[in-house]
Write a protein that holds these residues in place. Structure first.
Motif, PDB file in Angstrom:
ATOM      1  N   GLY A 151       0.818  -1.202   0.000  1.00  0.00           N
ATOM      2  CA  GLY A 151       0.000   0.000   0.000  1.00  0.00           C
ATOM      3  C   GLY A 151       0.851   1.252   0.000  1.00  0.00           C
ATOM      4  N   TRP A 152       0.252   2.319  -0.518  1.00  0.00           N
ATOM      5  CA  TRP A 152       0.848   3.656  -0.428  1.00  0.00           C
ATOM      6  C   TRP A 152      -0.060   4.514   0.457  1.00  0.00           C
ATOM      7  CZ3 TRP A 152       5.478   5.482  -2.096  1.00  0.00           C
ATOM      8  CH2 TRP A 152       6.173   4.731  -3.055  1.00  0.00           C
ATOM      9  N   PHE A 153       0.565   5.230   1.374  1.00  0.00           N
ATOM     10  CA  PHE A 153      -0.122   6.160   2.255  1.00  0.00           C
ATOM     11  C   PHE A 153       0.591   7.500   2.155  1.00  0.00           C
ATOM     12  CE2 PHE A 153      -2.963   3.425   4.793  1.00  0.00           C
ATOM     13  CZ  PHE A 153      -2.518   2.183   4.383  1.00  0.00           C
TER      14      PHE A 153
ATOM     15  N   PHE B 213      -4.751   6.684   3.484  1.00  0.00           N
ATOM     16  CA  PHE B 213      -4.597   5.714   2.415  1.00  0.00           C
ATOM     17  C   PHE B 213      -4.619   6.407   1.054  1.00  0.00           C
ATOM     18  CE2 PHE B 213      -4.993   1.815   0.167  1.00  0.00           C
ATOM     19  CZ  PHE B 213      -5.957   1.994  -0.816  1.00  0.00           C
ATOM     20  N   VAL B 214      -3.734   5.936   0.162  1.00  0.00           N
ATOM     21  CA  VAL B 214      -3.697   6.448  -1.197  1.00  0.00           C
ATOM     22  C   VAL B 214      -4.082   5.349  -2.195  1.00  0.00           C
ATOM     23  CG1 VAL B 214      -2.260   7.445  -3.009  1.00  0.00           C
ATOM     24  CG2 VAL B 214      -1.941   8.163  -0.622  1.00  0.00           C
ATOM     25  N   ALA B 215      -3.363   4.242  -2.173  1.00  0.00           N
ATOM     26  CA  ALA B 215      -3.629   3.161  -3.120  1.00  0.00           C
ATOM     27  C   ALA B 215      -2.964   1.884  -2.616  1.00  0.00           C
ATOM     28  CB  ALA B 215      -3.103   3.505  -4.513  1.00  0.00           C
ATOM     29  N   ALA B 216      -3.440   0.749  -3.118  1.00  0.00           N
ATOM     30  CA  ALA B 216      -2.848  -0.535  -2.743  1.00  0.00           C
ATOM     31  C   ALA B 216      -3.012  -1.520  -3.881  1.00  0.00           C
ATOM     32  CB  ALA B 216      -3.492  -1.091  -1.469  1.00  0.00           C
ATOM     33  N   ILE B 217      -2.102  -2.506  -3.897  1.00  0.00           N
ATOM     34  CA  ILE B 217      -2.157  -3.577  -4.882  1.00  0.00           C
ATOM     35  C   ILE B 217      -1.960  -4.890  -4.152  1.00  0.00           C
ATOM     36  CG2 ILE B 217       0.317  -3.290  -5.443  1.00  0.00           C
ATOM     37  CD1 ILE B 217      -0.447  -4.075  -8.351  1.00  0.00           C
ATOM     38  N   SER B 218      -2.846  -5.840  -4.420  1.00  0.00           N
ATOM     39  CA  SER B 218      -2.818  -7.106  -3.693  1.00  0.00           C
ATOM     40  C   SER B 218      -1.879  -8.110  -4.352  1.00  0.00           C
ATOM     41  CB  SER B 218      -4.225  -7.707  -3.642  1.00  0.00           C
ATOM     42  OG  SER B 218      -4.589  -8.164  -4.942  1.00  0.00           O
TER      43      SER B 218
ATOM     44  N   TYR C  68       4.462   7.212   1.943  1.00  0.00           N
ATOM     45  CA  TYR C  68       5.034   5.997   2.512  1.00  0.00           C
ATOM     46  C   TYR C  68       4.482   4.769   1.792  1.00  0.00           C
ATOM     47  CZ  TYR C  68       5.980   9.031   6.553  1.00  0.00           C
ATOM     48  OH  TYR C  68       6.408  10.048   7.379  1.00  0.00           O
ATOM     49  N   CYS C  69       5.321   3.760   1.616  1.00  0.00           N
ATOM     50  CA  CYS C  69       4.796   2.475   1.181  1.00  0.00           C
ATOM     51  C   CYS C  69       4.864   1.505   2.358  1.00  0.00           C
ATOM     52  CB  CYS C  69       5.540   1.923  -0.029  1.00  0.00           C
ATOM     53  SG  CYS C  69       7.258   1.462   0.236  1.00  0.00           S
ATOM     54  N   ALA C  70       4.003   0.504   2.303  1.00  0.00           N
ATOM     55  CA  ALA C  70       3.893  -0.444   3.397  1.00  0.00           C
ATOM     56  C   ALA C  70       3.527  -1.811   2.846  1.00  0.00           C
ATOM     57  CB  ALA C  70       2.833   0.025   4.389  1.00  0.00           C
ATOM     58  N   ALA C  71       3.965  -2.851   3.558  1.00  0.00           N
ATOM     59  CA  ALA C  71       3.661  -4.219   3.154  1.00  0.00           C
ATOM     60  C   ALA C  71       2.801  -4.896   4.210  1.00  0.00           C
ATOM     61  CB  ALA C  71       4.961  -5.009   2.953  1.00  0.00           C
ATOM     62  N   ASP C  72       1.884  -5.717   3.750  1.00  0.00           N
ATOM     63  CA  ASP C  72       0.992  -6.457   4.640  1.00  0.00           C
ATOM     64  C   ASP C  72       1.802  -7.473   5.468  1.00  0.00           C
ATOM     65  OD1 ASP C  72      -2.352  -7.781   3.931  1.00  0.00           O
ATOM     66  OD2 ASP C  72      -1.290  -7.468   5.833  1.00  0.00           O
ATOM     67  N   TYR C  73       1.175  -8.009   6.487  1.00  0.00           N
ATOM     68  CA  TYR C  73       1.836  -8.957   7.388  1.00  0.00           C
ATOM     69  C   TYR C  73       2.208 -10.261   6.710  1.00  0.00           C
ATOM     70  CZ  TYR C  73       0.700  -6.144  11.476  1.00  0.00           C
ATOM     71  OH  TYR C  73       0.616  -5.150  12.404  1.00  0.00           O
ATOM     72  N   ARG C  74       1.386 -10.657   5.735  1.00  0.00           N
ATOM     73  CA  ARG C  74       1.583 -11.956   5.092  1.00  0.00           C
ATOM     74  C   ARG C  74       1.053 -11.884   3.671  1.00  0.00           C
ATOM     75  NH1 ARG C  74      -2.406 -12.027   8.678  1.00  0.00           N
ATOM     76  NH2 ARG C  74      -1.014 -12.735  10.350  1.00  0.00           N
TER      77      ARG C  74
ATOM     78  N   GLY D  66      -1.266 -12.235   0.519  1.00  0.00           N
ATOM     79  CA  GLY D  66      -2.718 -12.259   0.466  1.00  0.00           C
ATOM     80  C   GLY D  66      -3.271 -11.455  -0.680  1.00  0.00           C
ATOM     81  N   ASN D  67      -4.596 -11.524  -0.823  1.00  0.00           N
ATOM     82  CA  ASN D  67      -5.272 -10.895  -1.951  1.00  0.00           C
ATOM     83  C   ASN D  67      -6.266  -9.820  -1.518  1.00  0.00           C
ATOM     84  OD1 ASN D  67      -3.901 -12.557  -3.818  1.00  0.00           O
ATOM     85  ND2 ASN D  67      -5.349 -14.211  -3.418  1.00  0.00           N
ATOM     86  N   THR D  68      -6.143  -9.348  -0.297  1.00  0.00           N
ATOM     87  CA  THR D  68      -7.007  -8.251   0.128  1.00  0.00           C
ATOM     88  C   THR D  68      -6.292  -6.926  -0.106  1.00  0.00           C
ATOM     89  OG1 THR D  68      -6.166  -8.319   2.389  1.00  0.00           O
ATOM     90  CG2 THR D  68      -8.090  -9.688   1.889  1.00  0.00           C
ATOM     91  N   VAL D  69      -7.049  -5.850  -0.080  1.00  0.00           N
ATOM     92  CA  VAL D  69      -6.472  -4.517  -0.263  1.00  0.00           C
ATOM     93  C   VAL D  69      -6.911  -3.622   0.892  1.00  0.00           C
ATOM     94  CG1 VAL D  69      -5.989  -4.448  -2.728  1.00  0.00           C
ATOM     95  CG2 VAL D  69      -8.339  -4.137  -1.955  1.00  0.00           C
ATOM     96  N   PRO D  70      -6.346  -3.835   2.071  1.00  0.00           N
ATOM     97  CA  PRO D  70      -6.738  -3.025   3.229  1.00  0.00           C
ATOM     98  C   PRO D  70      -6.367  -1.569   3.055  1.00  0.00           C
ATOM     99  CG  PRO D  70      -4.834  -4.389   3.745  1.00  0.00           C
ATOM    100  CD  PRO D  70      -5.324  -4.826   2.413  1.00  0.00           C
ATOM    101  N   THR D  71      -7.166  -0.714   3.683  1.00  0.00           N
ATOM    102  CA  THR D  71      -6.951   0.726   3.552  1.00  0.00           C
ATOM    103  C   THR D  71      -6.566   1.388   4.861  1.00  0.00           C
ATOM    104  OG1 THR D  71      -9.293   1.176   3.912  1.00  0.00           O
ATOM    105  CG2 THR D  71      -8.588   0.832   1.634  1.00  0.00           C
TER     106      THR D  71
END
Length: 125
Positions: free
Chosen positions: A35-37, A47-52, A94-100, A102-107
């Motif tokens: 994700g980008w924030f 939140f700006v955008a995210a890619i799963s 900022y960019c950020a990575a999910d914990y694991r 996956g195919n969700t796009v949390p905001t």
């Protein structure tokens, strides 16, 4: 552990474009949501955008039609192409990575485990 480094920020006039990069190391992130924030002075990080992991994308209403998120798995890098920039887009991105993987796009910020240091984007009027 995932390390993220943002780059590509700078000073641009309104209407201009920048391509922000988020380079990952320590782990292959092709199957992770990235994700980008952004955070402007005195405001909360938003939140700006995210890619799963399966390349599903989501973006905030404020940037739809102007910003595009994409990834290059060969480079372990995610990009944010920002077009038609406005002064209100000024912020640290900022960019950020999910914990694991996956195919969700949390905001929300709480859903992301790893964060970069940020890159400043300043849009002059």
């Amino acid at each position: 552990q995932v390390q993220l480094v943002e780059s590509g920020g700078g000073l641009v006039q309104a209407g201009g474009s920048l391509r922000l990069s988020c380079a990952a190391s320590g782990r292959t992130v092709s199957s992770y949501t990235i994700g980008w924030f952004r955070q402007a002075p005195g405001k909360e990080r938003e939140f700006v955008a995210a890619i799963s992991g399966n390349d599903r994308t989501m973006s905030a209403d404020s940037v739809k039609g102007r910003f595009t998120i994409s990834r290059d798995n060969a480079k372990n890098t995610v990009y944010l192409q920002t077009n038609s920039l406005k002064p209100e887009d000024t912020a640290v991105y900022y960019c950020a990575a999910d914990y694991r993987p996956g195919n969700t796009v949390p905001t929300t910020t709480a859903r992301y485990a790893y964060w970069g240091q940020g890159t400043q984007v300043t849009v002059s009027s």
